[in-house]
Write a protein that holds these residues in place. Structure first.
Motif, PDB file in Angstrom:
ATOM      1  N   ALA A  81       0.909  -1.076  -0.222  1.00  0.00           N
ATOM      2  CA  ALA A  81       0.007  -0.008   0.020  1.00  0.00           C
ATOM      3  C   ALA A  81       0.698   1.352   0.040  1.00  0.00           C
ATOM      4  CB  ALA A  81      -0.738  -0.079   1.172  1.00  0.00           C
ATOM      5  N   ALA A  82       2.202   1.363   0.255  1.00  0.00           N
ATOM      6  CA  ALA A  82       2.937   2.263   0.352  1.00  0.00           C
ATOM      7  C   ALA A  82       3.453   2.741  -1.066  1.00  0.00           C
ATOM      8  CB  ALA A  82       4.344   1.977   0.906  1.00  0.00           C
ATOM      9  N   PRO A  83       3.424   4.033  -1.292  1.00  0.00           N
ATOM     10  CA  PRO A  83       3.837   4.623  -2.512  1.00  0.00           C
ATOM     11  C   PRO A  83       5.308   4.210  -3.081  1.00  0.00           C
ATOM     12  CG  PRO A  83       3.935   6.387  -1.125  1.00  0.00           C
ATOM     13  CD  PRO A  83       3.381   5.187  -0.114  1.00  0.00           C
ATOM     14  N   VAL A  84       5.555   3.064  -3.201  1.00  0.00           N
ATOM     15  CA  VAL A  84       6.741   2.636  -3.639  1.00  0.00           C
ATOM     16  C   VAL A  84       7.231   3.156  -4.795  1.00  0.00           C
ATOM     17  CG1 VAL A  84       8.423   0.680  -4.113  1.00  0.00           C
ATOM     18  CG2 VAL A  84       6.406   0.538  -2.288  1.00  0.00           C
ATOM     19  N   LEU A  85       6.712   2.947  -5.863  1.00  0.00           N
ATOM     20  CA  LEU A  85       7.079   3.665  -7.043  1.00  0.00           C
ATOM     21  C   LEU A  85       7.385   4.797  -7.190  1.00  0.00           C
ATOM     22  CD1 LEU A  85       7.736   1.774  -9.551  1.00  0.00           C
ATOM     23  CD2 LEU A  85       5.411   2.147 -10.355  1.00  0.00           C
ATOM     24  N   LEU A  86       6.278   5.633  -6.628  1.00  0.00           N
ATOM     25  CA  LEU A  86       6.485   7.146  -6.395  1.00  0.00           C
ATOM     26  C   LEU A  86       7.694   7.607  -5.813  1.00  0.00           C
ATOM     27  CD1 LEU A  86       5.441   9.880  -6.952  1.00  0.00           C
ATOM     28  CD2 LEU A  86       4.050   9.907  -5.001  1.00  0.00           C
ATOM     29  N   GLU A  87       7.888   7.053  -4.590  1.00  0.00           N
ATOM     30  CA  GLU A  87       9.246   7.255  -3.785  1.00  0.00           C
ATOM     31  C   GLU A  87      10.528   7.041  -4.491  1.00  0.00           C
ATOM     32  OE1 GLU A  87       8.447   5.303  -0.021  1.00  0.00           O
ATOM     33  OE2 GLU A  87       7.273   7.091   0.584  1.00  0.00           O
ATOM     34  N   LEU A  88      10.375   5.718  -5.283  1.00  0.00           N
ATOM     35  CA  LEU A  88      11.508   5.249  -6.245  1.00  0.00           C
ATOM     36  C   LEU A  88      11.879   6.279  -7.322  1.00  0.00           C
ATOM     37  CD1 LEU A  88      13.828   3.238  -7.034  1.00  0.00           C
ATOM     38  CD2 LEU A  88      12.102   2.105  -8.194  1.00  0.00           C
ATOM     39  N   ALA A  89      10.890   6.782  -7.953  1.00  0.00           N
ATOM     40  CA  ALA A  89      10.800   7.558  -9.052  1.00  0.00           C
ATOM     41  C   ALA A  89      11.664   9.092  -8.391  1.00  0.00           C
ATOM     42  CB  ALA A  89       9.755   8.177  -9.564  1.00  0.00           C
ATOM     43  N   ASN A  90      11.167   9.317  -7.268  1.00  0.00           N
ATOM     44  CA  ASN A  90      11.472  10.703  -6.842  1.00  0.00           C
ATOM     45  C   ASN A  90      12.898  10.651  -5.998  1.00  0.00           C
ATOM     46  OD1 ASN A  90       9.239  12.140  -7.131  1.00  0.00           O
ATOM     47  ND2 ASN A  90       8.407  11.438  -4.954  1.00  0.00           N
ATOM     48  N   GLU A  91      13.298   9.401  -5.661  1.00  0.00           N
ATOM     49  CA  GLU A  91      14.768   9.235  -5.262  1.00  0.00           C
ATOM     50  C   GLU A  91      15.782   9.037  -6.142  1.00  0.00           C
ATOM     51  OE1 GLU A  91      17.214   5.371  -3.306  1.00  0.00           O
ATOM     52  OE2 GLU A  91      15.181   5.638  -3.015  1.00  0.00           O
ATOM     53  N   VAL A  92      15.522   8.468  -7.459  1.00  0.00           N
ATOM     54  CA  VAL A  92      16.472   8.558  -8.547  1.00  0.00           C
ATOM     55  C   VAL A  92      16.339   9.794  -9.512  1.00  0.00           C
ATOM     56  CG1 VAL A  92      16.678   6.023  -8.189  1.00  0.00           C
ATOM     57  CG2 VAL A  92      14.897   7.064 -10.084  1.00  0.00           C
ATOM     58  N   ALA A  95      10.884  11.125 -13.627  1.00  0.00           N
ATOM     59  CA  ALA A  95       9.433  11.503 -13.681  1.00  0.00           C
ATOM     60  C   ALA A  95       8.620  10.337 -13.141  1.00  0.00           C
ATOM     61  CB  ALA A  95       9.160  11.958 -14.851  1.00  0.00           C
ATOM     62  N   PRO A  96       7.861  10.481 -12.311  1.00  0.00           N
ATOM     63  CA  PRO A  96       6.875   9.450 -11.719  1.00  0.00           C
ATOM     64  C   PRO A  96       6.261   8.479 -12.926  1.00  0.00           C
ATOM     65  CG  PRO A  96       6.697  11.333 -10.242  1.00  0.00           C
ATOM     66  CD  PRO A  96       7.366  11.427 -11.371  1.00  0.00           C
ATOM     67  N   SER A  97       5.717   9.186 -13.951  1.00  0.00           N
ATOM     68  CA  SER A  97       5.043   8.515 -15.074  1.00  0.00           C
ATOM     69  C   SER A  97       5.981   7.663 -15.795  1.00  0.00           C
ATOM     70  CB  SER A  97       4.219   9.478 -15.926  1.00  0.00           C
ATOM     71  OG  SER A  97       3.097  10.175 -14.969  1.00  0.00           O
ATOM     72  N   GLN A 142      -0.722   5.988  -8.744  1.00  0.00           N
ATOM     73  CA  GLN A 142      -0.154   6.985  -7.519  1.00  0.00           C
ATOM     74  C   GLN A 142       0.852   7.901  -8.581  1.00  0.00           C
ATOM     75  OE1 GLN A 142       1.255   5.263  -4.118  1.00  0.00           O
ATOM     76  NE2 GLN A 142      -0.581   4.050  -3.722  1.00  0.00           N
ATOM     77  N   CYS A 143       1.583   7.361  -9.322  1.00  0.00           N
ATOM     78  CA  CYS A 143       2.467   7.803  -9.921  1.00  0.00           C
ATOM     79  C   CYS A 143       1.775   8.981 -10.893  1.00  0.00           C
ATOM     80  CB  CYS A 143       3.515   6.907 -10.765  1.00  0.00           C
ATOM     81  SG  CYS A 143       4.560   6.106  -9.935  1.00  0.00           S
ATOM     82  N   ILE A 144       0.928   8.470 -11.822  1.00  0.00           N
ATOM     83  CA  ILE A 144       0.213   9.326 -12.627  1.00  0.00           C
ATOM     84  C   ILE A 144      -0.304  10.350 -12.272  1.00  0.00           C
ATOM     85  CG2 ILE A 144      -1.719   9.219 -14.454  1.00  0.00           C
ATOM     86  CD1 ILE A 144       0.539   7.521 -15.355  1.00  0.00           C
ATOM     87  N   VAL A 145      -1.131  10.230 -11.011  1.00  0.00           N
ATOM     88  CA  VAL A 145      -1.933  11.706 -10.432  1.00  0.00           C
ATOM     89  C   VAL A 145      -0.892  12.655  -9.814  1.00  0.00           C
ATOM     90  CG1 VAL A 145      -3.931  10.210 -10.134  1.00  0.00           C
ATOM     91  CG2 VAL A 145      -2.439  10.421  -8.342  1.00  0.00           C
ATOM     92  N   ASN A 146       0.362  11.965  -9.327  1.00  0.00           N
ATOM     93  CA  ASN A 146       1.300  12.894  -8.726  1.00  0.00           C
ATOM     94  C   ASN A 146       2.257  13.478  -9.713  1.00  0.00           C
ATOM     95  OD1 ASN A 146       0.876  12.998  -5.493  1.00  0.00           O
ATOM     96  ND2 ASN A 146       0.798  10.647  -6.187  1.00  0.00           N
ATOM     97  N   ASP A 147       2.251  13.332 -10.804  1.00  0.00           N
ATOM     98  CA  ASP A 147       3.221  13.614 -12.090  1.00  0.00           C
ATOM     99  C   ASP A 147       2.840  14.810 -12.577  1.00  0.00           C
ATOM    100  OD1 ASP A 147       5.258  14.366 -13.866  1.00  0.00           O
ATOM    101  OD2 ASP A 147       5.555  12.211 -14.103  1.00  0.00           O
ATOM    102  N   CYS A 148       3.209  16.123 -12.399  1.00  0.00           N
ATOM    103  CA  CYS A 148       2.775  17.171 -13.010  1.00  0.00           C
ATOM    104  C   CYS A 148       3.361  17.670 -14.205  1.00  0.00           C
ATOM    105  CB  CYS A 148       2.606  18.354 -12.096  1.00  0.00           C
ATOM    106  SG  CYS A 148       4.532  18.976 -11.381  1.00  0.00           S
ATOM    107  N   CYS A 149       4.388  16.867 -14.836  1.00  0.00           N
ATOM    108  CA  CYS A 149       4.914  17.210 -15.934  1.00  0.00           C
ATOM    109  C   CYS A 149       4.869  16.053 -17.185  1.00  0.00           C
ATOM    110  CB  CYS A 149       6.524  17.225 -15.851  1.00  0.00           C
ATOM    111  SG  CYS A 149       6.976  18.457 -14.730  1.00  0.00           S
ATOM    112  N   TYR A 150       4.713  14.742 -16.977  1.00  0.00           N
ATOM    113  CA  TYR A 150       4.540  13.818 -17.841  1.00  0.00           C
ATOM    114  C   TYR A 150       3.229  13.029 -17.463  1.00  0.00           C
ATOM    115  CZ  TYR A 150       9.251  14.851 -19.570  1.00  0.00           C
ATOM    116  OH  TYR A 150      10.316  15.312 -19.895  1.00  0.00           O
ATOM    117  N   GLY A 151       2.966  12.161 -18.468  1.00  0.00           N
ATOM    118  CA  GLY A 151       1.952  11.193 -18.266  1.00  0.00           C
ATOM    119  C   GLY A 151       0.425  11.446 -18.670  1.00  0.00           C
ATOM    120  N   PRO A 152      -0.289  10.596 -18.959  1.00  0.00           N
ATOM    121  CA  PRO A 152      -1.572  10.850 -19.524  1.00  0.00           C
ATOM    122  C   PRO A 152      -2.511  11.762 -18.936  1.00  0.00           C
ATOM    123  CG  PRO A 152      -1.786   8.533 -18.510  1.00  0.00           C
ATOM    124  CD  PRO A 152      -0.227   9.115 -18.476  1.00  0.00           C
TER     125      PRO A 152
END
Length: 208
Positions: A81-92, A95-97, A142-152
């Motif tokens: 349930a944790a935002p694993v993918l979003l946190e990984l994207a931010n860490e490296v 863009a989350p999407s 979670q990645c899609i809705v939190n990304d303000c630069c990329y994604g659908p």
């Protein structure tokens, strides 16, 4: 309010240390309250896209993809349930999407007999409920809705804004009683390039 070069540079410098999320955009607004949301988003998007283009290749090596995928699996294994993918994207600093796309492609390669097509990937990113794994679907969402630069979601917003301005421009042309051709008319005439509108009669503009 006119934005000076110094102000632009100050905002751009501030963006170096923040991830491309909507939360970061809110913090940016707090830091620069005199600038409009639209101005900050435009600068945010432009500067981050430059960064992504510079660093894109390193995130798509086979080693990087496998590392991200294993970290994703380990993360959701501990807490799905944790935002694993979003946190990984931010860490490296990616863009989350785009990170979601990498992990989704890798997941499908592992679970499908044939490599997923681009259209299938795009469809799943637009509608994560199509992803055949509930945990991954939630992570991608979670990645899609939190990304303000990329994604659908961003693409949809850009399209809506573009259409809104097209309607405003059409209304202005009609109000000024100017003769013009729109995209559909230009396409019907066989134009290979179709701007929103072309004036049929040139007009002169007085300099202010």
């Amino acid at each position: 309010m006119i934005l000076t070069k110094a102000q632009y540079d100050e905002i751009a410098q501030c963006l170096v240390s923040v991830p491309p999320t909507r939360q970061s955009l809110r913090k940016l607004k707090q830091r620069f309250p005199s600038q409009s949301q639209a101005t900050l988003l435009s600068i945010f998007s432009q500067e981050y896209q430059k960064h992504i283009k510079r660093t894109h290749a390193k995130h798509h090596t086979s080693e990087a993809i496998e590392s991200y995928y294993q970290r994703y699996l380990n993360g959701v294994g501990k807490n799905g349930a944790a935002p694993v993918l979003l946190e990984l994207a931010n860490e490296v600093d990616y863009a989350p999407s785009l990170m979601a796309r990498i992990i989704l492609e890798r997941f499908l390669q592992e679970h499908k007999e044939t490599p997923p097509s681009k259209s299938v990937i795009n469809s799943m990113l637009r509608d994560p409920s199509q992803i055949p794994d509930g945990v991954l679907a939630n992570q991608v969402y979670q990645c899609i809705v939190n990304d303000c630069c990329y994604g659908p979601l961003v693409d949809c917003i850009k399209h809506a804004i573009g259409y809104e301005h097209e309607v405003l421009l059409r209304d202005l042309l009609l109000e000024k009683n100017l003769s013009f051709l729109d995209e559909d008319q230009l396409r019907a005439k066989g134009y290979d390039k179709t701007p929103d509108f072309i004036l049929q009669v040139p007009v002169g503009l007085d300099r202010v």
